[in-house]
Scaffold this motif. Structure first.
Motif, PDB file in Angstrom:
ATOM      1  N   ILE A 176       1.059  11.561 -16.059  1.00  0.00           N
ATOM      2  CA  ILE A 176       0.301  10.405 -16.542  1.00  0.00           C
ATOM      3  C   ILE A 176      -1.189  10.734 -16.370  1.00  0.00           C
ATOM      4  O   ILE A 176      -1.592  11.218 -15.316  1.00  0.00           O
ATOM      5  N   GLU A 177      -1.977  10.488 -17.412  1.00  0.00           N
ATOM      6  CA  GLU A 177      -3.405  10.827 -17.312  1.00  0.00           C
ATOM      7  C   GLU A 177      -4.189   9.797 -16.525  1.00  0.00           C
ATOM      8  O   GLU A 177      -5.081  10.131 -15.746  1.00  0.00           O
ATOM      9  N   VAL A 178      -3.891   8.529 -16.783  1.00  0.00           N
ATOM     10  CA  VAL A 178      -4.627   7.455 -16.113  1.00  0.00           C
ATOM     11  C   VAL A 178      -3.669   6.378 -15.644  1.00  0.00           C
ATOM     12  O   VAL A 178      -2.794   5.934 -16.394  1.00  0.00           O
ATOM     13  N   MET A 179      -3.853   5.973 -14.398  1.00  0.00           N
ATOM     14  CA  MET A 179      -3.085   4.848 -13.880  1.00  0.00           C
ATOM     15  C   MET A 179      -4.089   3.829 -13.355  1.00  0.00           C
ATOM     16  O   MET A 179      -4.930   4.149 -12.513  1.00  0.00           O
ATOM     17  N   ASP A 218      -9.591  16.531 -12.218  1.00  0.00           N
ATOM     18  CA  ASP A 218      -9.236  16.222 -13.609  1.00  0.00           C
ATOM     19  C   ASP A 218      -7.742  16.226 -13.907  1.00  0.00           C
ATOM     20  O   ASP A 218      -7.317  16.289 -15.052  1.00  0.00           O
ATOM     21  N   ARG A 219      -6.921  16.139 -12.867  1.00  0.00           N
ATOM     22  CA  ARG A 219      -5.476  16.108 -13.148  1.00  0.00           C
ATOM     23  C   ARG A 219      -5.047  14.690 -13.529  1.00  0.00           C
ATOM     24  O   ARG A 219      -4.286  14.491 -14.468  1.00  0.00           O
ATOM     25  N   MET A 220      -5.541  13.713 -12.793  1.00  0.00           N
ATOM     26  CA  MET A 220      -5.212  12.321 -13.105  1.00  0.00           C
ATOM     27  C   MET A 220      -6.370  11.428 -12.662  1.00  0.00           C
ATOM     28  O   MET A 220      -7.069  11.745 -11.711  1.00  0.00           O
ATOM     29  N   VAL A 242       1.369   6.610  -7.026  1.00  0.00           N
ATOM     30  CA  VAL A 242       0.265   7.478  -7.462  1.00  0.00           C
ATOM     31  C   VAL A 242       0.747   8.931  -7.484  1.00  0.00           C
ATOM     32  O   VAL A 242       0.497   9.668  -8.444  1.00  0.00           O
ATOM     33  N   ARG A 243       1.494   9.319  -6.445  1.00  0.00           N
ATOM     34  CA  ARG A 243       2.051  10.678  -6.411  1.00  0.00           C
ATOM     35  C   ARG A 243       2.990  10.907  -7.591  1.00  0.00           C
ATOM     36  O   ARG A 243       2.894  11.911  -8.301  1.00  0.00           O
ATOM     37  N   VAL A 244       3.886   9.957  -7.784  1.00  0.00           N
ATOM     38  CA  VAL A 244       4.893  10.063  -8.840  1.00  0.00           C
ATOM     39  C   VAL A 244       4.223  10.152 -10.211  1.00  0.00           C
ATOM     40  O   VAL A 244       4.589  10.984 -11.050  1.00  0.00           O
ATOM     41  N   ALA A 245       3.227   9.307 -10.440  1.00  0.00           N
ATOM     42  CA  ALA A 245       2.542   9.295 -11.739  1.00  0.00           C
ATOM     43  C   ALA A 245       1.873  10.650 -11.982  1.00  0.00           C
ATOM     44  O   ALA A 245       1.900  11.174 -13.099  1.00  0.00           O
ATOM     45  N   GLY A 246       1.290  11.220 -10.933  1.00  0.00           N
ATOM     46  CA  GLY A 246       0.659  12.545 -11.047  1.00  0.00           C
ATOM     47  C   GLY A 246       1.696  13.592 -11.450  1.00  0.00           C
ATOM     48  O   GLY A 246       1.468  14.393 -12.352  1.00  0.00           O
ATOM     49  N   GLU A 247       2.852  13.546 -10.793  1.00  0.00           N
ATOM     50  CA  GLU A 247       3.913  14.517 -11.102  1.00  0.00           C
ATOM     51  C   GLU A 247       4.410  14.351 -12.540  1.00  0.00           C
ATOM     52  O   GLU A 247       4.830  15.316 -13.170  1.00  0.00           O
ATOM     53  N   VAL A 253       0.843  -1.205   0.000  1.00  0.00           N
ATOM     54  CA  VAL A 253       0.000   0.000   0.000  1.00  0.00           C
ATOM     55  C   VAL A 253       0.878   1.255   0.000  1.00  0.00           C
ATOM     56  O   VAL A 253       0.579   2.236  -0.684  1.00  0.00           O
ATOM     57  N   GLU A 254       1.989   1.205   0.733  1.00  0.00           N
ATOM     58  CA  GLU A 254       2.908   2.364   0.723  1.00  0.00           C
ATOM     59  C   GLU A 254       3.469   2.601  -0.680  1.00  0.00           C
ATOM     60  O   GLU A 254       3.621   3.740  -1.115  1.00  0.00           O
ATOM     61  N   ALA A 255       3.758   1.490  -1.358  1.00  0.00           N
ATOM     62  CA  ALA A 255       4.268   1.618  -2.737  1.00  0.00           C
ATOM     63  C   ALA A 255       3.199   2.231  -3.645  1.00  0.00           C
ATOM     64  O   ALA A 255       3.503   3.023  -4.537  1.00  0.00           O
TER      65      ALA A 255
END
Ligand code: IPE
Ligand code: IPE
Ligand code: MG
Length: 255
Positions: free
Chosen positions: A71-74, A144-146, A63-68, A56-58
């Motif tokens: 990435i539109e969708v994970m 709407d960011r990710m 999720v934070r990293v993908a937002g930065e 869960v920590e990963a």
């Protein structure tokens, strides 16, 4: 706005700059089969539950990293329709972590413009989890960011069956002729209907299979397998996967 990666052989003088400016290497939608929590714990002589907790920590970190990265969708595979066959105490640990995760991270989703989506038959989960999810879906619907799509009680065969059932119902209602059914009817009837095409599918822990994940959507996705166990999957690992994606020549059956 995120810059699109430049095409190979382009004479664009900003080519190098565009590559640097797009850490996602042009990937809009990535999905991850987050596997290896149990083996991570075993290697460290820890209980499996701790492996899931680290998992869960990963998730939180990635999720934070993908937002930065823009990435539109994970889409994350968290619990499969086949995972019910695990021992009851493990299923209960996983559901407990899911409860905690939604409750503890919903504020951060809102702060970071993350829209939550769930794929899979999540209505079959415990009613208190369904209520938490429904509340989180509603609360984050306009972000709407990710988009973070979590696969819960998800199986691609089950998803496709449900899609076929809804199309069959439309046929029965006289809304559609059987020979009019096309690929876009199927795509629109799947849980992922509102998501862009899947660009990259990652699986951790060295297993080389899809385990009933996104079988329809992966038709032309690039696949990336790593031996890294999910709790150890971090920003650098994601960068590596995206770099590999950026180096691929996607042909979609053309030449
Ligand atoms: C992935 O880790 C998490 C879920 C399937 C929920 P596993 O629990 O499958 O870990 P391994 O594959 O046994 O190492
Ligand atoms: C796939 O992992 C499901 C999730 C990551 C949620 P599994 O560990 O369940 O897959 P198999 O059993 O090794 O195929
Ligand atoms: Mg596994």
């Amino acid at each position: 706005m995120r810059l699109a990666p430049s095409k190979k052989g382009s004479s664009d003088p900003n080519e190098g700059a565009a590559q640097v400016a797009d850490p996602a290497h042009g990937a809009r939608h990535i999905a991850i089969i987050m596997d290896g929590n149990g083996r991570w714990a075993k290697k460290k002589h820890l209980p499996r539950a701790l492996g899931h907790k680290k998992g869960v920590e990963a998730v939180r970190n990635i999720v934070r990293v993908a937002g930065e990265m823009g990435i539109e969708v994970m889409t994350l595979y968290a619990f499969s329709s086949e995972n019910w066959s695990r021992p009851a105490d493990e299923v209960s640990d996983l559901m407990g972590l899911l409860r905690q995760y939604i409750q503890s991270d919903i504020d951060e989703f809102d702060e970071n413009g993350v829209r939550l989506k769930v794929i899979g038959n999540y209505k079959a989960l415990d009613s208190d989890i369904v209520a938490l999810i429904d509340n989180a879906l509603e609360r984050t619907a306009k972000n709407d960011r990710m988009t973070l799509a979590i696969a819960l009680n998800y199986g691609a065969q089950d998803e496709m069956l449900r899609a076929v059932q809804s199309i069959a119902a439309a046929v029965k209602q006289g809304e559609l002729e059987p020979d009019q059914i096309n690929i876009s009817h199927m795509s629109s009837a799947l849980d992922t209907a509102d998501l862009p095409p899947l660009d990259l599918l990652i699986r951790t822990s060295g297993e080389l299979r899809l385990s009933n994940f996104l079988l329809w959507q992966a038709a032309y996705s690039e696949l990336y397998f790593t031996d890294t166990l999910w709790p150890d999957f971090d920003k650098r690992e994601l960068q590596r996967a995206l770099k590999s994606f950026g180096d691929r020549d996607r042909r979609f059956g053309g030449r």
